[in-house]
Design an enzyme around this catalytic site. Structure first.
Site, PDB file in Angstrom:
ATOM      1  CE  LYS A  13      -2.257  -0.326   3.939  1.00 44.80           C
ATOM      2  NZ  LYS A  13      -1.498  -1.501   4.624  1.00 44.80           N
ATOM      3  NE  ARG A  88      -3.840  -0.866  12.684  1.00 44.93           N
ATOM      4  CZ  ARG A  88      -3.358  -1.561  11.612  1.00 44.93           C
ATOM      5  NH1 ARG A  88      -2.961  -1.076  10.467  1.00 44.93           N
ATOM      6  NH2 ARG A  88      -2.446  -2.627  12.103  1.00 44.93           N
ATOM      7  NE  ARG A 127      12.607  -5.422   5.811  1.00 44.08           N
ATOM      8  CZ  ARG A 127      12.332  -4.546   6.554  1.00 44.08           C
ATOM      9  NH1 ARG A 127      12.564  -3.100   6.176  1.00 44.08           N
ATOM     10  NH2 ARG A 127      11.265  -4.215   7.848  1.00 44.08           N
ATOM     11  NE  ARG A 160      16.532  -3.478  10.732  1.00 50.28           N
ATOM     12  CZ  ARG A 160      16.508  -3.057   9.280  1.00 50.28           C
ATOM     13  NH1 ARG A 160      15.784  -3.605   8.548  1.00 50.28           N
ATOM     14  NH2 ARG A 160      17.436  -2.377   8.903  1.00 50.28           N
ATOM     15  NE  ARG A 171       4.035  -5.575  11.457  1.00 54.13           N
ATOM     16  CZ  ARG A 171       5.000  -5.511  10.440  1.00 54.13           C
ATOM     17  NH1 ARG A 171       6.209  -6.173  10.441  1.00 54.13           N
ATOM     18  NH2 ARG A 171       4.625  -4.545   9.370  1.00 54.13           N
TER      19      ARG A 171
END
Ligand code: ZN
Length: 224
Positions: A13, A88, A127, A160, A171
């Protein structure tokens, strides 16, 4: 015209919001940025929001809506807004509609960036970085020649904590719970447009532009 971008983390997004808002001269509204600005600017709502943020609490819906509405009411009647990741939840969506109605305005199109959980996880957990030289990699988009090893200095790559599978899945779950009902709500209003967010970014961009260029029924009636 007011547009909402809805979709889980990893759906792309933010990237689309940046290019579309620039290309179409829309104001890109991200609630994170707005909250930071309001706090820094020391506005009354900003000060209220600060109290929650300092305690690590979520800023209440009414306050977030106030801050967004405040920004939109300053834009004047001809301004176009692109709301990125807001509303949200259902309460925010209803409050936003109510406020916009008061301003003689409304949400015109809601783009829902649909992506499978697997793909979102792959994008968000792909990542890898080198702690010795700082080089960045991504399993899907920029993989190192040898898995887990830095191309530049040969040291092992790490992740990370935020990018680890368990954290990302949590999440996504939180996102799903918060936004439950939101898609139905906009669908019933007839403003929902679902975008296949697993396609290449250029194709997503094209399909958004196409929808924005197609006049709504109301606009067609207006012209007659
Ligand atoms: Zn390295």
């Amino acid at each position: 015209m007011n547009v909402v971008f809805l979709g889980p983390p990893g759906a792309g997004k933010g990237t689309q919001a940046e290019t579309i808002s620039k290309k179409r001269n829309m104001e890109h509204v991200s609630t994170g940025d707005l909250l930071r600005e309001a706090v820094q600017g020391g506005t009354a709502t900003g000060m209220k929001a600060k109290k929650y943020m300092e305690k690590g609490l979520l800023v209440p819906d009414e306050l977030v809506v106030d801050i967004v509405a405040d920004r939109m009411s300053k834009g004047g009647h001809d301004s176009s807004f692109l709301l990125d990741g807001f509303p949200r939840n259902l309460a925010q969506a209803k409050a936003l509609d109510q406020t916009l109605k008061g301003l003689g305005n409304k949400v015109d199109v809601v783009f829902y960036f649909a992506i499978s959980e697997d793909m979102a996880v792959k994008r968000l957990t792909g990542r890898w970085l080198c702690s010795s030289c700082g080089a960045n990699y991504h399993e899907l988009y920029m993989p190192p020649e040898k898995a887990g090893i830095c191309d530049k200095c040969g040291k092992p790559l790490g992740q990370r904590p935020d990018d680890k599978v368990e954290t990302v899945k949590k999440r996504l779950k939180v996102y799903r719970e918060q936004t439950a009902g939101l898609i139905d709500y906009y669908e019933r209003k007839g403003v929902l447009k679902t975008i296949d967010a697993e396609q290449r970014a250029e194709l997503i961009h094209e399909s958004i532009c196409k929808t924005l260029d197609t006049p709504s029924k109301e606009e067609i009636y207006d012209r007659v």
